[in-house]
Write a protein that holds these residues in place. Structure first.
Motif, PDB file in Angstrom:
ATOM      1  N   ASP A  52       0.830  -1.211   0.000  1.00  0.00           N
ATOM      2  CA  ASP A  52       0.000   0.000   0.000  1.00  0.00           C
ATOM      3  C   ASP A  52       0.863   1.258   0.000  1.00  0.00           C
ATOM      4  O   ASP A  52       0.556   2.246  -0.657  1.00  0.00           O
ATOM      5  CB  ASP A  52      -0.903   0.029   1.240  1.00  0.00           C
ATOM      6  N   ARG A  53       1.947   1.194   0.772  1.00  0.00           N
ATOM      7  CA  ARG A  53       2.762   2.402   0.961  1.00  0.00           C
ATOM      8  C   ARG A  53       3.704   2.657  -0.209  1.00  0.00           C
ATOM      9  O   ARG A  53       3.913   3.806  -0.604  1.00  0.00           O
ATOM     10  CB  ARG A  53       3.562   2.233   2.256  1.00  0.00           C
ATOM     11  N   MET A  54       4.274   1.598  -0.762  1.00  0.00           N
ATOM     12  CA  MET A  54       5.330   1.760  -1.778  1.00  0.00           C
ATOM     13  C   MET A  54       4.829   1.512  -3.196  1.00  0.00           C
ATOM     14  O   MET A  54       5.547   1.796  -4.155  1.00  0.00           O
ATOM     15  CB  MET A  54       6.500   0.806  -1.497  1.00  0.00           C
ATOM     16  N   GLY A  55       3.639   0.940  -3.342  1.00  0.00           N
ATOM     17  CA  GLY A  55       3.096   0.678  -4.678  1.00  0.00           C
ATOM     18  C   GLY A  55       4.010  -0.213  -5.499  1.00  0.00           C
ATOM     19  O   GLY A  55       4.613  -1.150  -4.975  1.00  0.00           O
ATOM     20  N   GLU A  56       4.156   0.122  -6.790  1.00  0.00           N
ATOM     21  CA  GLU A  56       4.926  -0.705  -7.726  1.00  0.00           C
ATOM     22  C   GLU A  56       6.413  -0.773  -7.375  1.00  0.00           C
ATOM     23  O   GLU A  56       7.132  -1.647  -7.870  1.00  0.00           O
ATOM     24  CB  GLU A  56       4.780  -0.154  -9.153  1.00  0.00           C
ATOM     25  N   ARG A  57       6.873   0.163  -6.550  1.00  0.00           N
ATOM     26  CA  ARG A  57       8.305   0.142  -6.173  1.00  0.00           C
ATOM     27  C   ARG A  57       8.668  -1.102  -5.385  1.00  0.00           C
ATOM     28  O   ARG A  57       9.829  -1.501  -5.340  1.00  0.00           O
ATOM     29  CB  ARG A  57       8.625   1.375  -5.309  1.00  0.00           C
ATOM     30  N   ALA A  58       7.682  -1.690  -4.696  1.00  0.00           N
ATOM     31  CA  ALA A  58       7.980  -2.873  -3.888  1.00  0.00           C
ATOM     32  C   ALA A  58       7.739  -4.131  -4.716  1.00  0.00           C
ATOM     33  O   ALA A  58       6.693  -4.280  -5.341  1.00  0.00           O
ATOM     34  CB  ALA A  58       7.100  -2.883  -2.646  1.00  0.00           C
ATOM     35  N   ILE A  59       8.714  -5.015  -4.711  1.00  0.00           N
ATOM     36  CA  ILE A  59       8.592  -6.279  -5.445  1.00  0.00           C
ATOM     37  C   ILE A  59       8.224  -7.341  -4.426  1.00  0.00           C
ATOM     38  O   ILE A  59       9.028  -7.701  -3.562  1.00  0.00           O
ATOM     39  CB  ILE A  59       9.929  -6.610  -6.141  1.00  0.00           C
ATOM     40  N   LEU A  60       6.981  -7.802  -4.511  1.00  0.00           N
ATOM     41  CA  LEU A  60       6.460  -8.669  -3.452  1.00  0.00           C
ATOM     42  C   LEU A  60       6.459 -10.125  -3.897  1.00  0.00           C
ATOM     43  O   LEU A  60       5.883 -10.455  -4.942  1.00  0.00           O
ATOM     44  CB  LEU A  60       5.047  -8.218  -3.086  1.00  0.00           C
ATOM     45  N   VAL A  61       7.091 -10.959  -3.095  1.00  0.00           N
ATOM     46  CA  VAL A  61       7.220 -12.376  -3.432  1.00  0.00           C
ATOM     47  C   VAL A  61       6.613 -13.201  -2.305  1.00  0.00           C
ATOM     48  O   VAL A  61       7.056 -13.110  -1.155  1.00  0.00           O
ATOM     49  CB  VAL A  61       8.707 -12.781  -3.608  1.00  0.00           C
TER      50      VAL A  61
ATOM     51  N   ILE B 184       6.254 -18.235  -5.243  1.00  0.00           N
ATOM     52  CA  ILE B 184       7.266 -19.286  -5.431  1.00  0.00           C
ATOM     53  C   ILE B 184       6.973 -20.418  -4.454  1.00  0.00           C
ATOM     54  O   ILE B 184       6.838 -20.189  -3.251  1.00  0.00           O
ATOM     55  CB  ILE B 184       8.682 -18.700  -5.210  1.00  0.00           C
ATOM     56  N   VAL B 185       6.867 -21.633  -4.970  1.00  0.00           N
ATOM     57  CA  VAL B 185       6.606 -22.794  -4.105  1.00  0.00           C
ATOM     58  C   VAL B 185       7.937 -23.288  -3.552  1.00  0.00           C
ATOM     59  O   VAL B 185       8.859 -23.578  -4.330  1.00  0.00           O
ATOM     60  CB  VAL B 185       5.893 -23.923  -4.888  1.00  0.00           C
ATOM     61  N   ASN B 186       8.025 -23.368  -2.240  1.00  0.00           N
ATOM     62  CA  ASN B 186       9.265 -23.865  -1.634  1.00  0.00           C
ATOM     63  C   ASN B 186       9.127 -25.354  -1.344  1.00  0.00           C
ATOM     64  O   ASN B 186       8.928 -25.763  -0.199  1.00  0.00           O
ATOM     65  CB  ASN B 186       9.616 -23.095  -0.359  1.00  0.00           C
ATOM     66  N   ASP B 187       9.227 -26.151  -2.420  1.00  0.00           N
ATOM     67  CA  ASP B 187       9.347 -27.597  -2.220  1.00  0.00           C
ATOM     68  C   ASP B 187      10.816 -27.974  -2.404  1.00  0.00           C
ATOM     69  O   ASP B 187      11.472 -28.398  -1.468  1.00  0.00           O
ATOM     70  CB  ASP B 187       8.395 -28.392  -3.128  1.00  0.00           C
ATOM     71  N   ASP B 188      11.337 -27.708  -3.609  1.00  0.00           N
ATOM     72  CA  ASP B 188      12.751 -27.963  -3.869  1.00  0.00           C
ATOM     73  C   ASP B 188      13.531 -26.662  -3.640  1.00  0.00           C
ATOM     74  O   ASP B 188      13.307 -25.666  -4.346  1.00  0.00           O
ATOM     75  CB  ASP B 188      12.911 -28.453  -5.318  1.00  0.00           C
ATOM     76  N   LEU B 189      14.452 -26.699  -2.672  1.00  0.00           N
ATOM     77  CA  LEU B 189      15.162 -25.464  -2.288  1.00  0.00           C
ATOM     78  C   LEU B 189      15.945 -24.858  -3.449  1.00  0.00           C
ATOM     79  O   LEU B 189      15.876 -23.639  -3.677  1.00  0.00           O
ATOM     80  CB  LEU B 189      16.147 -25.760  -1.160  1.00  0.00           C
ATOM     81  N   ASP B 190      16.687 -25.693  -4.178  1.00  0.00           N
ATOM     82  CA  ASP B 190      17.538 -25.156  -5.252  1.00  0.00           C
ATOM     83  C   ASP B 190      16.695 -24.482  -6.326  1.00  0.00           C
ATOM     84  O   ASP B 190      17.049 -23.413  -6.837  1.00  0.00           O
ATOM     85  CB  ASP B 190      18.388 -26.270  -5.880  1.00  0.00           C
TER      86      ASP B 190
END
Ligand SMILES: Nc1ncnc2c1ncn2[C@@H]1O[C@H](COP(=O)(O)OP(=O)(O)OP(=O)(O)O)[C@@H](O)[C@H]1O
Ligand SMILES: Nc1nc2c(ncn2[C@@H]2O[C@H](COP(=O)(O)O)[C@@H](O)[C@H]2O)c(=O)[nH]1
Length: 238
Positions: free
Chosen positions: A124-133, A179-185
């Motif tokens: 909300d605060r940073m808009g498109e500047r924040a890359i959310l994963v 991103i699904v964290n099943d396989d770490l690599d």
């Protein structure tokens, strides 16, 4: 020969601002584990949060968290000293704003590792500047196994964290990448690709290298728009 998108992304060019990358997801999904591997060898600013929870054995004040009293936390919040802050299973957690602005200004990428309510505040605060994963567990059964195996919480607190996880997972589509964290690599490779592709996106596509295009293609496979409602529901019910 073009190198693989999993290669460490180059740091920012002179005059460029750093990227603000927010990694979020349920407690125990593996955010910290991924972050250590992803950022190894990179000159990235990792934001150390403030919290009112008790330190776990082995945690170091100022490295893992800044451990403070509720009064200290609320005073900083009232002064506007946090980019975001939230309550999580009985404790406060917050991201101090000043060091982040300073790092971004000097062109350093910044990584936050925070729960979902705080990530929404950053959005909300940073808009498109924040890359959310958003980091997704393969299943709730596996999330329970990881939280139990880590052995840092009482059974009662594990149940509270899992209950919160069910709600948090339903919010996955609010974030740019999942991103699904099943396989770490594989998951680390996807994080590197997202970081690389987002840096390339600061330049006009006509200046992209083959490596930039490969990173973009991999990052596109983990866009939240690629995640079906059915797939998300399967995780919640598993
Ligand atoms: N891909 C994976 N496969 C199997 N186990 C994993 C995987 N990723 C992480 N783990 C294990 O899951 C447990 C929780 O991981 P971690 O502490 O990194 O989670 P977290 O999301 O940072 O948790 P919190 O949000 O509570 O800090 C750890 O014991 C870790 O070793
Ligand atoms: N909103 C915020 N959440 C944060 C921050 N720092 C950590 N966290 C998240 O809290 C939970 C619980 O952490 P734990 O260390 O007690 O397991 C977890 O999801 C963290 O990612 C923050 O500054 N703001």
């Amino acid at each position: 020969m073009a190198s693989a998108p999993q290669d460490r992304p180059a740091s920012s060019l002179p005059g460029e601002r750093g990227l603000l990358i927010v990694m979020t997801g349920a407690s125990g999904v593996g955010k910290g584990t991924l972050r250590e591997r992803w950022l190894a060898g990179q000159d990235v600013f990792y934001s150390t949060s403030w919290t009112t929870r008790e330190p776990r054995p082995g945690e170091v004040n100022g490295r893992d968290y800044v451990f403070v009293s509720p009064a200290e936390f609320l005073a900083k919040a009232q002064q506007g000293g946090f980019l975001e802050h939230a309550q999580f299973v009985g404790n406060h957690y917050g991201t101090p704003i000043e060091p982040i602005e300073a790092a971004l200004d000097r062109g350093q990428d910044v990584v936050l590792e925070i729960e979902v309510e705080g990530a929404m505040q950053v959005k909300d605060r940073m808009g498109e500047r924040a890359i959310l994963v958003f980091i997704m567990p393969p299943s709730l059964t596996e999330l329970r196994r990881r939280l139990t195996g880590r052995a840092t919480e009482t059974p009662e607190r594990i149940e509270k964290r899992l209950a919160r996880a069910r709600d948090e997972i339903q919010e996955a589509h609010a974030f740019r990448y999942v991103i699904v964290n099943d396989d770490l690599d594989r998951a680390v490779g996807e994080l590197l690709a997202v970081q690389h592709a987002e840096r390339a996106a600061q330049r006009s596509a006509e200046h992209w290298t083959e490596q930039d295009r490969e990173a973009r293609a991999l990052a596109d496979t983990v866009r939240s728009t690629a995640l079906s409602r059915e797939a998300l529901q399967r995780v919640v019910e598993s």
